[in-house]
Design a protein around this motif. Structure first.
Motif, PDB file in Angstrom:
ATOM      1  N   CYS A 132      -9.080  14.602  -8.377  1.00  0.00           N
ATOM      2  CA  CYS A 132      -9.234  14.464  -6.923  1.00  0.00           C
ATOM      3  C   CYS A 132      -8.695  13.152  -6.350  1.00  0.00           C
ATOM      4  O   CYS A 132      -8.680  12.969  -5.136  1.00  0.00           O
ATOM      5  N   LYS A 183     -13.656  11.782 -18.681  1.00  0.00           N
ATOM      6  CA  LYS A 183     -12.759  12.432 -17.719  1.00  0.00           C
ATOM      7  C   LYS A 183     -11.815  11.432 -17.061  1.00  0.00           C
ATOM      8  O   LYS A 183     -10.826  11.811 -16.448  1.00  0.00           O
ATOM      9  N   CYS A 214     -17.011  14.623  -9.367  1.00  0.00           N
ATOM     10  CA  CYS A 214     -17.169  13.262  -8.826  1.00  0.00           C
ATOM     11  C   CYS A 214     -18.309  13.218  -7.813  1.00  0.00           C
ATOM     12  O   CYS A 214     -19.043  12.242  -7.725  1.00  0.00           O
ATOM     13  N   CYS A 261     -13.947  15.737  -5.824  1.00  0.00           N
ATOM     14  CA  CYS A 261     -14.132  17.022  -6.499  1.00  0.00           C
ATOM     15  C   CYS A 261     -15.622  17.193  -6.833  1.00  0.00           C
ATOM     16  O   CYS A 261     -16.391  16.251  -6.690  1.00  0.00           O
ATOM     17  N   SER A 293     -12.975   8.320  -7.774  1.00  0.00           N
ATOM     18  CA  SER A 293     -12.195   9.555  -7.825  1.00  0.00           C
ATOM     19  C   SER A 293     -11.900   9.802  -9.294  1.00  0.00           C
ATOM     20  O   SER A 293     -12.328   9.040 -10.160  1.00  0.00           O
ATOM     21  N   CYS A 294     -11.181  10.873  -9.553  1.00  0.00           N
ATOM     22  CA  CYS A 294     -10.752  11.112 -10.929  1.00  0.00           C
ATOM     23  C   CYS A 294      -9.345  11.709 -10.862  1.00  0.00           C
ATOM     24  O   CYS A 294      -8.773  11.867  -9.789  1.00  0.00           O
TER      25      CYS A 294
END
Ligand SMILES: [Zn+2]
Ligand SMILES: [Zn+2]
Length: 729
Positions: A174, A112, A152, A149, A170-171
């Motif tokens: 988010c 991700k 996460c 999110c 984070s990703c």
């Protein structure tokens, strides 16, 4: 048994490691984060547990002490308990370059975080640069603007996940994101922006990139000539960011230690012997290289066609690096790659060079600050450094914390930055609301004194002044944990106890006092600071002693001749090196700090002691002026490159040998075992080699820096430790 762990144990994957080991060993109890320390209660296998923990310690964690307290409480299971506020003197971790496992994720199509520029985990990523307060938790960092999110969050609360309690994770969904802006500061998108930016760099454009702790200016190597003109840096060395270690080897020569340093988690700029790319560091024998340290850098190198880029701090020389979009837009670049995470703490890239495995920090900042140094006093002392290459320092809980690199105090913005950086450091590490002392340099003209005065008033703390070269020497003593040393304190300029400008000093000193046992002869600085910027004035003043007028004629020469008598005096070795570089036509105009002496180094590396210089020492004063008369006689006729090298080597060696001999003599007389070298000139490798050779003959020990900056970046530490030891209760 209750175990209290102190050190860098917060936000670095310490608790999950403990959890895993406890589970594996079938222990019962808990682990609790208490701000500055981690408390663990376990029911059995204490020694085995500690041994396993030490061997599996996360790479950026560090245990400085373990306290054992008997505790017979019973538990059913092993748990991670929630954080509580602890005392405030927690250790703040430094920024750590992206780790290998995160890099793998970055390039894994099924992950991700594929090509997500802010990828990091518990053991890597920005730390110091985004911490607003302690304890180090997400809500007290600049990541508090980004809510995790669900996916996460799952990672965050799973003790077996590599992102368990990683505060900055984070990703794409988010986390922060990059945006691209054109020359007119107009946003031109948030899709594929890194790829588009890379295309512009390939096309020869100059870009600004927002990173963790500041902004970089970026361009391709081919564009350096245009970049120099545009940025008004005709000669200054630019560091290159190279794609990987193999590319680094093409540009610079490195031994295994230098390679290790380049690859280390701090990812500093390392000065190496230059193999190619003269244009990056004109006239120097070194080149500064560093490896990518953020996800963004890795992605950028996937898209650009070259494997090396100019990556230099975006700032006015000596001023603080810029951190906001508004400041970035004032630069007038071609493109801007900016993200939406604010930068609470600006940190420049660190610059290091190795001398026989000792680290000489030219700039100690990202990846290393606040890196505390152990001392034996508990007093809260604030020290503000000198005038150039400033850092501030604050002592608390038997440690000295230093600020990141600040800059030159002649700029108002830098003085403000010094104050805010010091106050931030104090707020992170202060135990009690009291300051025991504030320390400043003797120089009445340094604006760092404004900050010293202000803090001294605010806290009603006494204000002390410490002589510059003594502070250098003390910073060396504390760096190597020794008490006494006869030290060559050699640099550009520092205000002396007699009101003259020192810089070629032999000091017999400890933390209590110093005596000036030798120094270079005073020479006039025509126009004061102007002589630092125009080394021809130094030579003019020196050669006037032999009725020779150089470089200046007519009314200018007349005015300068008159000025000689009224000029401030200097015993600086840096200025003598400038004068030699000027006289030998190696560098006659200074366009950046230290340029003539740095360019001289290249000649010292290849030169041989072919010429004989007779050095006279009168009452500890080394007669430098007469050396120029001797030089003048040797120069008659044509000046080839090899003759320049041999002459500069011979002359500098005669000065260094003589200064070192003064030190050795004094050390023998006073039964002192160590000879030290500190100050900006000690970055010069051939000069340090000369000192070493001379000290070796005497069977004394040479002491050099390893953790504290040789140059003025170390002054605040020297100031702090002198007063700290004086006030120690
Ligand atoms: Zn990582
Ligand atoms: Zn997320």
């Amino acid at each position: 048994m209750k175990l209290i762990f102190r050190g860098i144990v917060q936000g670095v994957g310490f608790r999950p490691t403990i959890y895993r080991i406890a589970k594996k060993l079938g222990l019962k109890g808990y682990v609790l984060n208490k701000g500055s320390e981690v408390e663990v209660v376990i029911d059995k296998n204490i020694e085995k547990f500690i041994k396993e923990l030490k061997s599996e310690l996360p790479s950026i964690a560090k245990i400085t002490s373990i306290e054992k307290i008997p505790d017979k409480s019973n538990f059913l299971d092993f748990k991670i308990l929630h954080s509580k506020f602890g005392t405030r003197h927690s250790q703040v971790p430094a920024d750590v370059g992206i780790c290998n496992s995160c890099i793998e994720e970055l390039f894994d199509k099924n992950n991700k975080r594929y090509f997500f520029p802010f990828t990091n985990c518990t053991v890597c990523g920005a730390r110091y640069s985004l911490i607003k307060d302690v304890p180090y938790d997400r809500e007290r960092t600049s990541m508090d603007d980004f809510t995790l999110c669900d996916s996460c969050k799952k990672e965050y609360i799973d003790p077996l996940n590599k992102r368990y309690h990683a505060q900055t994770i984070s990703c794409r969904k988010c986390g922060p994101s990059y945006r691209l802006y054109d020359k007119n500061k107009k946003e031109i998108g948030s899709k594929n922006v890194i790829k588009r930016f890379a295309k512009e760099i390939d096309a020869g454009k100059i870009g600004v990139i927002k990173s963790w702790g500041g902004m970089h200016l970026c361009c391709s190597i081919d564009e350096i000539p245009r970049f120099r003109k545009w940025y008004n840096r005709p000669e200054k060395a630019f560091a290159l960011m190279v794609k990987d270690i193999n590319v680094a080897k093409k540009f610079g020569e490195m031994n295994s230690e230098e390679k290790k340093l380049l690859l280390s988690k701090s990812k500093p700029i390392v000065l190496l012997k230059k193999k190619k790319c003269e244009i990056a560091s004109p006239g120097l024998n070194t080149i500064g290289l560093f490896l990518p340290y953020t996800g963004l850098h890795y992605i950028l190198f996937e898209y650009v066609s070259s494997d090396a880029l100019v990556m230099t701090s975006a700032n006015v020389p000596g001023e603080a690096m810029i951190t906001t979009d508004k400041e970035a837009f004032s630069i007038d670049a071609d493109f801007y790659l900016l993200h939406n995470r604010i930068i609470p703490n600006r940190v420049d890239d660190s610059v290091v060079r190795l001398w026989k495995n000792n680290r000489f920090f030219l700039r100690k900042s990202r990846g290393y600050v606040p890196d505390p140094l152990k001392v034996d006093y508990d007093e809260h002392i604030v020290s503000v450094g000198a005038g150039e290459n400033i850092t501030g320092a604050f002592s608390s809980d038997k440690q000295i914390f230093t600020t990141q690199y600040i800059g030159n105090s002649k700029y108002y913005s830098t003085v403000e930055f010094l104050e805010s950086a010091l106050k931030h450091l104090m707020s992170l590490t202060m135990k009690k609301k009291k300051i025991d002392a504030v320390v400043q340099d003797l120089h009445p003209g340094y604006d760092s004194r404004i900050v010293a005065k202000k803090i001294s008033n605010e806290f009603s703390a006494p204000l002390y002044e410490i002589q510059h070269h003594w502070a250098h020497a003390a910073s060396l003593l504390i760096d190597r944990e020794i008490d006494k040393c006869v030290t060559l304190s050699v640099d550009g300029l520092g205000y002396g106890s007699d009101g003259n400008f020192w810089g070629g000093e032999v000091l017999n000193c400890d933390f209590e006092d110093f005596s000036r046992v030798g120094h270079l002869e005073y020479i006039p600085l025509i126009g004061g600071d102007a002589a630092t910027h125009d080394p021809r004035r130094l030579v003019f003043a020196i050669m006037k002693n032999f009725d020779k007028e150089m470089y200046f004629t007519g009314s200018e020469a007349e005015v300068f001749s008159k000025l000689i008598k009224k000029s401030p005096l200097s015993s600086s070795l840096g200025r003598i090196l400038d004068a030699i570089a000027c006289y030998l036509e190696i560098c006659q105009k200074r366009t950046y700090d230290g340029e003539p002496a740095m360019k001289l180094e290249k000649y010292l590396v290849t030169g041989n002691p072919k010429y004989n210089f007779e050095v006279e020492v009168k009452d500890g004063v080394l007669q430098t002026i007469d050396l120029f008369r001797q030089l003048d006689q040797y120069v008659k006729g044509s000046l080839t490159e090899s003759k320049k090298a041999d002459l500069s080597y011979s002359m500098v060696k005669s000065i260094i040998d003589s200064l070192t001999n003064i030190a050795i003599e004094n050390a023998n007389k006073n039964k002192i075992k160590n000879i030290g070298i500190t100050g900006g000139v000690s970055y010069n490798i051939p000069i340090t080699n000369m000192v070493e050779r001379q000290v070796k003959k005497s069977k004394l020990k040479l002491i050099v820096h390893n953790s504290v900056c040789n140059g003025d970046g170390g002054i605040s530490i020297g100031q702090n430790v002198i007063i700290g030891k004086k006030l120690k209760t």
